[in-house]
Design an enzyme around this catalytic site. Sequence first.
Site, PDB file in Angstrom:
ATOM      1  CG  ASP A  14      -1.865  -1.198   1.224  1.00  0.00           C
ATOM      2  OD1 ASP A  14      -2.287  -1.636   0.141  1.00  0.00           O
ATOM      3  OD2 ASP A  14      -2.150  -1.720   2.312  1.00  0.00           O
ATOM      4  CB  CYS A 103       0.749   4.071  15.811  1.00  0.00           C
ATOM      5  SG  CYS A 103       2.156   4.252  14.706  1.00  0.00           S
ATOM      6  CB  CYS A 199       3.889  -3.288  14.106  1.00  0.00           C
ATOM      7  SG  CYS A 199       4.182  -1.836  15.142  1.00  0.00           S
TER       8      CYS A 199
END
Length: 356
Positions: A14, A103, A199
């Site tokens: 992406d 985030c 993550c």
Amino acid sequence: MKKKVLVGMSGGVDSSVAAYLLKEQGYEVIGVTMQIWQDDEEFIEKEGGCCSLSAVADARRVANKIGIPFYVMNFKDAFKRNVIDYFVDEYMEGRTPNPCIACNKFIKFSSFLDKAMAMGIDYVATGHYAIIEKHNDRYIIKKSEDDKKDQTYALYNLTQFQLERTLMPCGQYKKSKIREIAKEIGLRVHNKKDSEEICFIPDNDHGRYIKNRFPNKVREGNFVDKQGSILGTHKGIVYYTIGQRKGLGIAFGKPMYVVDINPFRNEVVLGDLEDLLNTELIAKDTNYIPFDTLKEPMEVEAKIRYSQTPSKAIITPIEDGRVRVNFHEKQRAITKGQSVVFYKDDLLIGGGIIEK
């Protein structure tokens, strides 16, 4: 003179295609991978995730292929403070955090944008699936063309200041088309699988992650029923979230669910499915996109988790910028610490953090 844009590149398809599309649109594009991995074994274990060293290699390879400069910028301290520490603290308090929303709020559209502006760069860009448009004097966010991949749920905190300086070129496309474009221009990441886990947690086991970091703070306690009777022993409240049925490590002869977590007593309350159903919640830390403040009750569609289809609800402003949300139908497992996000058709209205 060409407008400059700093593209956050994770090494995935992406953000790679976002960088390519912006270059094709005539921007001067600079690729950046944000170094957020911490100096510990967790990140070495996590090789292959969007924070790993292999992700940097993928992003650098893409940048070379499409002919843009590429840098790695250090956001370790900001990420630890605003995402990892917040994540741990929330679980310790019996709430379920959303690290991706934190985030976006504190790193991608704050620290990263600050860095871009300090460098005299006009915009930041990401590979998010969302559409930013300007209507009259105000920026709005609309759902992306790809309903399955839409990421507006995680973007409700964006301010007008941030939206004015942010580009999201993937929002106009379906994911399949983004992969097609990547293949056409010869990007090896065209078939790289999407990262769906947190993550910074190697195996998605958040309980183990917190226990490893703070072994003294994660203590065994009691499973109790709604009357307070002890049902068994849990391994630490950080391992559990509202609505959880699997992994309780104890058999009851019937399905039992986590219906509440009491950090003060170090207890996990278990109950039936019926105990998880509710039509009302209160949210704090609200932010609205098409207007600054909610002044009167409003009919919306609202959702309490990322993957959910929005349900009809009425939002009503209450004291301290908080909002009461009344759903038309019962919702399963309304979870403190998660976000509730509001829509009108494909328009993102805003959202807040579920308080109770």
